[in-house]
Design a protein around this motif. Structure first.
Motif, PDB file in Angstrom:
ATOM      1  N   ARG A 375       9.875 -24.652  27.408  1.00 31.05           N
ATOM      2  CA  ARG A 375      10.382 -23.528  26.621  1.00 31.05           C
ATOM      3  C   ARG A 375       9.636 -23.391  25.219  1.00 31.05           C
ATOM      4  N   ASP A 466      12.598 -24.320  33.532  1.00 35.07           N
ATOM      5  CA  ASP A 466      11.933 -24.106  32.120  1.00 35.07           C
ATOM      6  C   ASP A 466      10.594 -24.727  32.365  1.00 35.07           C
ATOM      7  N   ARG A 542      19.267 -19.143  30.396  1.00 37.14           N
ATOM      8  CA  ARG A 542      18.416 -19.092  31.488  1.00 37.14           C
ATOM      9  C   ARG A 542      19.301 -18.437  32.640  1.00 37.14           C
ATOM     10  N   THR A 554      10.637 -18.133  29.491  1.00 39.29           N
ATOM     11  CA  THR A 554      11.468 -19.306  29.377  1.00 39.29           C
ATOM     12  C   THR A 554      11.944 -19.699  28.005  1.00 39.29           C
ATOM     13  N   ARG A 559      14.299 -15.029  25.928  1.00 39.97           N
ATOM     14  CA  ARG A 559      15.187 -14.870  27.021  1.00 39.97           C
ATOM     15  C   ARG A 559      16.364 -13.895  26.284  1.00 39.97           C
TER      16      ARG A 559
END
Length: 639
Positions: A375, A466, A542, A554, A559
């Motif tokens: 991430r 991720d 996620r 990710t 996100r």
């Protein structure tokens, strides 16, 4: 007759700088002129270009965001919580506001008339100094852990003078440089430069510099055919050599290079070209001397030949993170930079491991970082999580191919461990046969996690969904991404399991709005930042992006930003989650750097009142996003 309202305001003001420097009776006098301002959520207090108000403000309750406009977009600079002061510009500048102040939630502020407060500033040097420093430095709130005692100002331009000091420090340079004789052929010089990976060679006679050849000379005079490669170096060298004495400063070095339009300087014993050669300075040395900037660290990473060198770069990266935090650089910018350098370090570790293998890789492969590294949220020296995928091979070759990649992965993970990335306690690393697979086996693995979700499978989803491509053939990772995209599309059962997992940690406040802390064990009475605050946001981000089939993003912050873009009607919730995540990640990073730890556990006794307020403010978005998840995926009964 007593003014009870003024006294209540004075009771509040006395807890915060600069008011703590004033007698209480003065605070009561000031408070009697204060206006109470109620701001609804999203109400603008003032905006960029507005004429300055006759008041400055202190936040009593709620939160006020300060933002600037950059590239036609509003960029949040900071958030003012309880006790934070804003609107200082009228004290020191006649021009209009340079920031926008907008309520991020329902808020109460005290508007303090500048003309009423000015006499107290003029006769109290502590108050004056405090306000001057605050306005000039653009620093954070008065109880900030790093910048305690300074305020947020609306002056977003500041001058960092620490770098100026560096300019007058002696520059580090290469001592005992490689040299050659004037009659040697250019070919031998090129071979030396290749062997030692250097960009220049000094031509000497009796230890005295008589000329210099650089890679630029080879390109412009030899590669163009102007001279044959057998030419003696004296015919193409630059002479005389520009020389400098030892202990020359960074600033003087730069001036000399600019003056002579050159990229190399020869260091001699007395600074003239008639004395003994002591070293050589290149433009690269100047860059390195100025700062541990990301570009320099990336270049150093690519040139590193040993794990010890890579470890030194990772340690410099820690300094870069600390310096960036000290300068209030947004945490997401720091994450992006650190993520790239972490990736470059891993890539170089893989390249060095391949060099140590007896043969080249027998098949196409790709290395992936997973979890927090995947991430690009790993700012501290925590453990490594990685995986390896290789192309499908003939069945009879499978075992040999997998054996090669397991051996390669073992070398890489050991190198990363030497650099400072600890081995994963759960062995989620590419040297584990479970996480070193062919593309077909990886797709089967992901399909099983998605289509037959169970407790263990969902746990794996929190790590392996991720991922970030680091090295090798990117098409193999893209193939995994495409497969995941097909499998998750409208897969309600999978999202129900993933949603339930995302709700396992509710907002970490008790019935009386007290922090939920650890009840026993090594970290008793500490607050678990990771499990109780960060993971709920990470898991939610996620789940939501997977449900929208946004597989390629990710990073948690990105996100939430993507969700805000996809669902403008819910953008405020996602924006607040992104901001809350940034605040929490900064808390963890500061804690980890201060105590050389993973930063997971906070001792609340060491937090100021204002920091506790900031921390609690991040819990509301957690509640909001979890409520949204329950509704969206109909989990009220499922859970």
């Amino acid at each position: 007759m007593k003014n009870s309202i003024a006294e209540r305001i004075a009771d509040f003001l006395k807890n915060f700088p600069p008011f703590i420097s004033l007698p209480f009776h003065d605070l009561v006098t000031i408070a009697s002129e204060v206006k109470v301002v109620h701001a609804e959520k999203n109400q603008v207090l003032f905006k960029v270009g507005d004429a300055t108000h006759p008041n400055f403000y202190i936040v009593k309750e709620g939160a006020i965001g300060l933002s600037v406009t950059s590239d036609a977009e509003e960029a949040l600079i900071d958030k003012c919580d309880e006790g934070d002061i804003l609107g200082l510009r009228p004290f020191f500048a006649k021009d209009n506001y340079l920031m926008t102040a907008k309520a991020r939630e329902e808020s109460l502020l005290y508007a303090i008339p500048i003309e009423i407060f000015k006499p107290y500033v003029e006769k109290n040097t502590e108050v004056l100094s405090f306000l001057l420093e605050s306005f000039a430095s653009n620093t954070r709130n008065p109880y900030d852990k790093v910048n305690k005692g300074k305020l947020i100002s609306e002056n977003v331009i500041y001058d960092d003078q620490s770098s100026e000091i560096q300019y007058f420090q002696p520059i580090s340079y290469i001592k005992n440089p490689i040299t050659t004789k004037r009659k040697n052929p250019v070919q031998s010089v090129a071979q030396l430069m290749t062997q030692y990976k250097i960009g220049s060679i000094i031509i000497e006679e009796n230890d005295i510099p008589i000329g210099i050849i650089t890679d630029k000379d080879l390109r412009s005079k030899i590669a163009t055919g102007q001279f044959p490669i057998t030419t003696p170096v004296e015919e193409i060298m630059s002479a005389p050599v520009v020389t400098v004495p030892e202990n020359i400063s960074v600033a003087e070095t730069q001036l000399m290079m600019l003056k002579h339009n050159i990229g190399h300087l020869c260091v001699t014993l007395d600074g003239t070209n008639k004395s003994k050669i002591m070293g050589i300075i290149s433009e690269h040395d100047v860059i390195v001397a100025q700062a541990n900037n990301p570009g320099v660290l990336l270049k150093q990473t690519k040139r590193a030949n040993r794990s010890k060198e890579l470890k030194g770069i990772r340690e410099k990266l820690t300094d870069l993170i600390q310096n960036s935090l000290d300068k209030n650089i947004p945490i997401q910018h720091i994450c992006n930079l650190v993520g790239e350098i972490n990736s470059a370090i891993t890539k170089r570790a893989i390249e060095l491991a391949i060099e140590k293998m007896e043969k080249q890789p027998p098949a196409r492969f790709a290395w992936m970082n997973i979890g927090s590294q995947g991430r690009k949220e790993q700012l501290l020296m925590t453990d490594q999580d990685n995986a390896l995928v290789f192309e499908d091979v003939e069945e009879e070759n499978y075992d040999d191919v997998k054996k090669y990649f397991l051996e390669l992965a073992d070398k890489v993970t050991k190198t990363l461990n030497k650099i400072g990335y600890e081995f994963c306690p759960a062995e989620m690393m590419a040297n584990n046969p479970m996480w070193c697979k062919s593309i077909t086996d990886w797709n089967k693995q992901f399909n099983a996690w998605i289509n037959t979700p169970g407790e263990k499978g969902i746990l794996m989803c929190s790590i392996f969904f991720d991922y970030d491509f680091i090295y090798g053939d990117a098409a193999l990772v893209e193939s995994i991404t495409e497969n995941i995209s097909k499998q998750v599309d409208n897969n309600q059962l999978f999202f129900a399991y993933l949603g339930t997992d995302a709700l396992k940690n509710p907002p970490p406040l008790g019935f009386f709005r007290q922090f939920l802390v650890e009840n026993d064990g090594e970290h008793k009475d500490s607050f678990d930042l990771k499990s109780r605050a960060l993971m709920p946001l990470i898991d939610a981000a996620r789940l939501l992006t997977l449900s929208q089939n946004c597989i390629g993003i990710t990073n948690t912050y990105q996100r939430f930003k993507k969700m805000a873009e996809l669902e403008p009607q819910n953008a405020h919730v996602f924006e607040e989650c992104a901001e809350a995540f940034s605040v929490l990640l900064k808390f963890r990073t500061e804690e980890g750097l201060q105590h050389s730890s993973g930063g997971r556990y906070l001792n609340l006794n060491y937090l100021s009142k204002s920091d506790k307020v900031k921390l609690k403010n991040t819990f509301s978005p957690i509640q909001d996003i979890q409520d949204a998840i329950k509704s969206r995926f109909q989990l009220t009964y499922f859970t």
